[in-house]
Motif scaffolding. Structure first.
Motif, short mmCIF file in Angstrom:
data_model
loop_
_atom_site.label_atom_id
_atom_site.label_comp_id
_atom_site.label_asym_id
_atom_site.label_seq_id
_atom_site.Cartn_x
_atom_site.Cartn_y
_atom_site.Cartn_z
N SER A 46 2.69 10.60 7.08
CA SER A 46 3.11 9.28 7.53
C SER A 46 4.63 9.16 7.43
N GLN A 47 5.18 8.21 8.16
CA GLN A 47 6.62 8.01 8.13
C GLN A 47 7.14 7.64 6.75
N GLY A 48 6.31 6.92 6.01
CA GLY A 48 6.77 6.37 4.73
C GLY A 48 7.16 7.45 3.73
N ALA A 51 10.58 8.60 4.60
CA ALA A 51 11.54 7.52 4.33
C ALA A 51 11.79 7.38 2.82
N TYR A 52 10.72 7.44 2.06
CA TYR A 52 10.85 7.31 0.60
C TYR A 52 11.62 8.48 0.00
N PHE A 72 2.61 10.12 11.43
CA PHE A 72 1.16 9.97 11.65
C PHE A 72 0.80 8.51 11.91
N THR A 73 -0.10 8.33 12.86
CA THR A 73 -0.71 7.02 13.04
C THR A 73 -2.18 7.16 12.65
N GLN B 80 14.50 5.43 11.23
CA GLN B 80 14.80 4.65 10.02
C GLN B 80 13.51 4.16 9.35
N ARG B 81 12.43 4.17 10.13
CA ARG B 81 11.24 3.43 9.71
C ARG B 81 10.51 4.01 8.50
N GLY B 82 9.84 3.13 7.79
CA GLY B 82 8.96 3.52 6.70
C GLY B 82 7.52 3.23 7.10
N CYS B 83 6.68 2.99 6.08
CA CYS B 83 5.25 2.88 6.38
C CYS B 83 4.66 1.53 6.00
N TYR B 85 2.38 0.84 3.72
CA TYR B 85 2.37 0.61 2.27
C TYR B 85 3.70 0.02 1.80
N ALA B 86 4.81 0.61 2.33
CA ALA B 86 6.14 0.14 1.93
C ALA B 86 6.32 -1.33 2.29
N GLY B 90 5.94 -2.83 -1.21
CA GLY B 90 7.37 -2.88 -1.52
C GLY B 90 8.02 -4.19 -1.14
N CYS B 109 3.96 7.18 -4.11
CA CYS B 109 4.10 5.87 -3.46
C CYS B 109 4.51 4.80 -4.45
N CYS B 175 -2.38 6.49 1.74
CA CYS B 175 -3.02 7.28 2.80
C CYS B 175 -4.35 7.94 2.42
N GLY B 206 -0.53 4.21 4.52
CA GLY B 206 0.73 4.46 5.20
C GLY B 206 0.63 4.72 6.69
N TYR B 207 -0.51 5.23 7.14
CA TYR B 207 -0.63 5.59 8.54
C TYR B 207 -1.00 4.41 9.42
N ARG B 208 -1.25 3.24 8.84
CA ARG B 208 -1.63 2.09 9.67
C ARG B 208 -0.42 1.52 10.40
N GLY B 209 -0.65 1.09 11.63
CA GLY B 209 0.43 0.49 12.40
C GLY B 209 1.50 1.50 12.74
N VAL B 210 2.67 1.01 13.13
CA VAL B 210 3.73 1.93 13.53
C VAL B 210 4.96 1.83 12.63
N SER B 211 4.94 0.89 11.70
CA SER B 211 6.10 0.72 10.82
C SER B 211 5.69 -0.14 9.64
#
Lengths: 458, 563
Positions: A46-48, A51-52, A72-73, B80-83, B85-86, B90, B109, B175, B206-211
């Motif tokens: 995942s992007q997070g 980023a983290y 990942f989506t 730049q994007r996170g997830c 969960y963030a 967060g 996480c 995730c 974390g994988y839900r949605g796009v950001s």
């Protein structure tokens, strides 16, 4: 009080980690990848995650930390991340043009079982990897080990992917510096070269994560081990791995695959561990130790003898990574300080045993825990107070609440500079550590001395 | 670099405040810049990015181009994007001090979201709960992934309860939790029953949605479902509002509290800066919702209106003028001459000192240019502050916003639901017959609207920026580097990951997520802090030393110093 809910009453916890003394594998892999010249780390998840990790490393080094992600989506989590990774590889080479992409996995891609090896083979077949460019990968599930494991796995991946034996010795020594700061890597290289040994040092984040301000940003800075060096590591005379947890796997795989004899040493933190490192180098390469290094040793020892009265018997609590804590504890014990509480978040029985061995002759019982957390450390401190706390930045909450002199050490340091420029390894690093210890202890003496006892000369 | 030049009237060489801009800007055609940004990408990527990069155009009806936003990031692009969960743990739940947050997942996480966002909190006494300094995680291991982690989660909740004795515990799924099928909600229900405190879970993998935006939704929906409306006690105060979408970064919320307090306006709850569980539980008793960050919370304002009858207005406490305007909006809403007078007194008292500093700073900053790529509101709001010191925002974009944040709320009905937005729950909310109180009649609302008070309205960023400004959604690292080369801005604002790559180019960078250090930048005192901070950044001599003397003058001359 900032940690107002922490009390003396220690209860065993089976499931809950409170204030961790570790983080997850992928960040260690990302850090190691940055130590390859021209490398863009890539996080397959995942992007997070990406980023983290980038944020944490950026805060610690105050330097650009570039890395890409498979983004990942929900769909890719169900159907697998192959399409994402292949697209990412294509985009990265087209847009950013690195020499190499180092892919590490995450808990997400590991749980769904993505086969990154097969995906990278496909990427090559599909023509997504330009000629002369590379994609390497390491498996780094976040639910196994810690950030140190991730560093170890990526370092191992470097040699497994690149090292070859041509049958012609290159006359060099492989040095694996362990999960240390860029400044430490520079210092280790300096010592090795002073002894007349040509090193292949990997990973090498010096001049990557302590770069200069020039007004000209380059995504791929000067530093880092080169791919040619990594290829050549199979032809080296030997490997010295520093820190068994972070470096031993890579050294051993070079040994078993290409018969490059390896030895695993403790991180050269403090007098005795540095002595062992220098001695190992000397014997392995059959060289003599130049006077300059012996002089540096003497300078460290000089400060130890000069200032002994200020740190003698002082009780210390420590939190950090196993490789560091082993050498650091040995150093403290060797100069008559008294480490009493030692915690690492990384699990492993070896660690507890090593600490027990180092402290077995002390007249008190040392609290030591692998797989522990900083909440436990704080509770130990509440039960038996200390004169000094050595930990990463999170330790400052404990230090403030319980009014303890505090030295920032380890990862992450989010609120001070210095670690990326001034080493804490080898003799010079020992001098810096002592300076920090003495500053912390003596500032406290100055702060607390009654007026009539406040001294100009100390 | 082959920036295309463009012949264009010299009148575009001035911004709205009349400050002259550097000549080089009038030579840059945003359409050409767009082409240049896309040129290097693979065709498929370029096609997709071209919908997220727009030269701003405002037609006679005030319409702006359609902006593609809240769409998937392209893998490998360096975003730049996170997830999710963030965004959930967060951003939204992070600033609440007395809910124990347990991350259910591997250690990372929880670790990365531990105290890293600079959201300040101030318990009213030493005895009050404050869990924000604690990071709690189930630290899942491989055996938990294989055999399931629900039992471990239950034990962890029990252990957390035994240590902290909180009034509420929330659980955040990461995730692998979603993938292995651990049901955080059923565990929450079971433990809630057992322990007798409020316990609720968030499916914020974390994988839900796009950001992170998906996480904001999930968090806010959860708070709305599990906490809001639990405490009906009516606070004794004249003008009760909720402040939605304010996260007390760098103490912003404290400054807003101070100003509102001086005006005699009471905050029932803030979502979620410096907040507590009890504030959320009681939030349905406020008489007005004021929305600061439209992106992260406008839907909560809608739900509070439908279910409890609280109208909402968009406000903005970033910028001295915007702060004054927002206070006047609130006063207009309550229609009480005493409040209107009080608000004017407060503004009158605060403004003179701000003006002195503003004018002084403006002397040194006017004509300089800024770029803002951050957030879901901040890239818009902070343009106000730059404008106040004569600086122009030449390019801007959001990290995780949706189309309505760019084009205005009126596009909401046109936004297509896609595969990624479909899996973020939309709550179906109905009027709560027992608790619903219409704060204003339809007629009263109409009358207020006639007076210029807009309800449920947000114009978005684009209509308020100049034509020709370049708007970029989810900007990539590559595009950032190109923008720096082409526009040579005086300051660039984004987040920590972008910070040092910008500064290594010799261009000062200000983080607008966490502010690096310092703050508050909201409200009146915040405006002054920001003017001074930008003055420090864009006018410092430290950026002049990039070349060593021998680099500036490499020739050797055969002359000795003692000659």
């Amino acid at each position: 009080m900032l940690l107002r809910h922490t009390n003396k009453d220690i209860k065993e916890r089976k499931a809950l980690n409170v204030n961790p003394a570790k983080t997850c594998q992928p960040i260690g892999a990302m850090y190691a990848s940055l130590g390859i010249h021209g490398c863009l780390p890539h996080s397959h998840g995942s992007q997070g995650c990406c980023a983290y990790h980038r944020s944490a490393l950026t805060r610690h080094y105050r330097e650009p930390v570039m890395a890409a992600t498979s983004s990942f989506t929900e769909g890719s989590s169900v159907f697998g991340g192959q399409a994402n990774l292949i697209q990412a590889i294509d985009n990265i080479f087209t847009t950013y043009d690195p020499d190499i992409i180092a892919v590490h996995t995450t808990c997400l891609s590991e749980t769904i079982g993505d086969d990154v090896n097969q995906i990278t083979i496909k990427a090559v077949k599909d023509g997504k990897v330009p000629k002369g460019k590379y994609v390497i990968h390491a498996s780094t599930p976040s639910y196994v080990g810690s950030h140190v494991t991730g560093f170890s796995n990526m370092t191992k991946a470097m040699v497994m992917h690149f090292a070859k034996s041509t049958g012609k010795p290159n006359g060099k020594y492989n040095i694996i510096p362990g999960y240390v700061e860029p400044s430490d890597m520079t210092e280790i290289k300096r010592i090795v070269e002073k002894l007349g040994i040509k090193p292949i040092l990997f990973p090498d984040t010096s001049n990557v994560l302590n770069g200069p301000q020039t007004g000209r940003y380059s995504m791929f800075p000067e530093g880092g081990v080169t791919i040619d060096e990594l290829k050549s590591s199979g032809d080296s005379m030997g490997t010295i791995a520093l820190g068994s947890l972070a470096s031993a796997d890579a050294a051993r795989s070079l040994d078993s695959k290409w018969r490059v004899p390896c030895q695993v040493q403790d991180l050269p933190i403090g007098l005795a561990a540095t002595d062992r490192f220098v001695n190992a180098l000397r014997i392995a390469a059959g060289v003599s130790v130049p006077d300059e290094i012996t002089r540096e040793r003497g300078q460290l020892l000089d400060i130890i003898t000069d200032m002994h009265q200020y740190f003698y018997g002082k009780k210390v609590a420590l939190s950090g990574d196993p490789d560091h804590l082993i050498s650091l504890t040995e150093f403290l014990v060797s100069i008559d300080m008294a480490p009493v509480h030692i915690v690492t978040g990384t699990s492993g029985k070896d660690f507890e045993k090593r600490i027990q061995d180092i402290t077995s002759h002390l007249p008190y019982k040392v609290n030591v825990k692998a797989g522990g957390d900083m909440f436990t450390l704080h509770q130990w401190i509440k039960n038996e107070p200390v004169d000094l706390l050595i930990a990463n930045t999170y330790g400052k909450y404990i230090a403030r609440d319980d009014d303890i002199p505090f030295i920032r050490y380890g990862f992450p340091i989010l609120d001070r500079i210095g670690h990326s420029y001034f080493p804490s390894v080898c003799y010079r690093g020992g001098i810096r550590l002592l300076e920090k210890i003495l500053d912390a202890l003596m500032d406290r003496l100055d702060r607390d001395a009654p007026e009539e006892k406040f001294e100009l000369v100390m | 670099m082959s920036t295309k030049l463009k012949g264009r009237g010299s009148n575009s060489n001035e911004n709205k405040s009349g400050d002259a801009l550097p000549d080089r800007l009038s030579m840059i055609d945003p359409e050409e810049v767009k082409k240049e940004l896309l040129a290097r990408y693979p065709a498929k990527v370029a096609r997709k990015r071209s919908k997220q990069i727009m030269a701003n155009k405002i037609d006679e009806e005030g319409e702006v181009p359609v902006m593609s936003a809240n769409v998937r990031t392209i893998p490998g692009i360096i975003t730049q994007r996170g997830c999710c969960y963030a965004g959930c743990k967060g951003v939204i739940l992070g600033p609440t001090r007395d809910i124990v947050n347990i991350t259910h997942g591997p250690i990372g996480c929880g670790f990365y979201s531990w105290l890293t966002r600079r959201n300040q909190t101030k318990p009213s006494s030493d005895k009050d709960d404050n869990f924000m300094t604690y990071c709690l995680s189930t630290d899942m291991q491989d055996k938990d992934i294989v055999f399931g982690g629900e039992e471990k989660l239950k034990t962890a909740i029990q252990e957390a309860y035994d240590i902290f004795k909180p009034k509420a515990i929330s659980i955040f799924a990461t995730c692998p939790v979603g993938l292995i099928g651990d049901d955080v909600h059923s565990v929450a229900r079971e433990m809630k029953e057992k322990l007798g405190i409020n316990i609720f879970g968030f499916s914020c993998e974390g994988y839900r949605g796009v950001s992170q935006s998906a996480g904001h939704h999930i968090a806010n929906n959860g708070i709305f479902t599990h906490v809001v409306g639990k405490d009906d006690s009516i606070k004794k105060a004249d003008y009760k509002i909720n402040l939605l979408g304010e996260y007390n970064i760098g103490g912003d919320g404290f400054e807003i509290d101070r100003i509102l307090d001086n005006c005699g306006i009471s905050i029932v709850s803030t979502f979620s800066g410096n907040s507590t569980y009890d504030q959320f539980a009681n939030s349905h008793t406020a008489d007005l919702n004021t929305v600061m960050c439209h992106r992260s919370i406008n839907y909560v304002a809608d739900m509070l209106e439908i279910k409890y009858g609280i109208p909402w207005i968009k406000i903005n406490f970033i910028g001295a003028k915007s702060t004054a305007k927002s206070l006047r909006k609130i006063a207009t809403y309550f229609e009480n001459p005493k409040l209107i007078k009080k608000v004017e007194e407060v503004i009158k008292k605060e403004m003179p000192q701000i003006e002195t500093i503003r004018k002084d700073v403006k002397k040194r900053c006017a004509g300089k240019i800024a770029m803002l790529f951050v957030g879901g509101s901040r890239a818009h709001h902070y343009q106000e502050l730059f404008k106040e010191i004569g600086m122009k925002t030449i390019s801007a974009g959001y990290e995780f916003a949706h189309r309505d944040d760019y084009e205005g709320r009126k596009v909401l009905p046109d936004i297509k639901i896609d595969a990624d937005s479909r899996n973020i729950e939309e709550l179906a909310v109905e009027k709560n017959e027992k608790k619903y109180i219409a704060r204003k009649t339809d007629k009263e609302i109409e009358k207020l609207e006639e007076q210029g008070l807009a309800f449920k309205s947000y114009n978005g960023m684009m209509p308020e920026m100049e034509a020709e400004a370049l708007i970029i959604d989810d900007v990539s690292q590559y595009e950032t580097e190109m923008l720096l080369k082409i526009y040579k801005p005086d300051i660039y604002c984004a987040g920590i990951k972008e910070k040092y790559a910008i500064q290594k180019n010799g261009i000062p960078m200000k983080q607008l997520h966490s502010y690096d250090s310092g703050g508050p930048y909201a409200g009146f005192k915040g405006a002054v802090n920001f003017y001074k901070e930008i003055d420090r950044l864009v006018n410092s001599k430290v950026w002049d030393y990039l070349e060593a003397p021998w680099q500036a003058n490499p020739e050797l001359s055969a002359k000795y110093v003692w000659e």
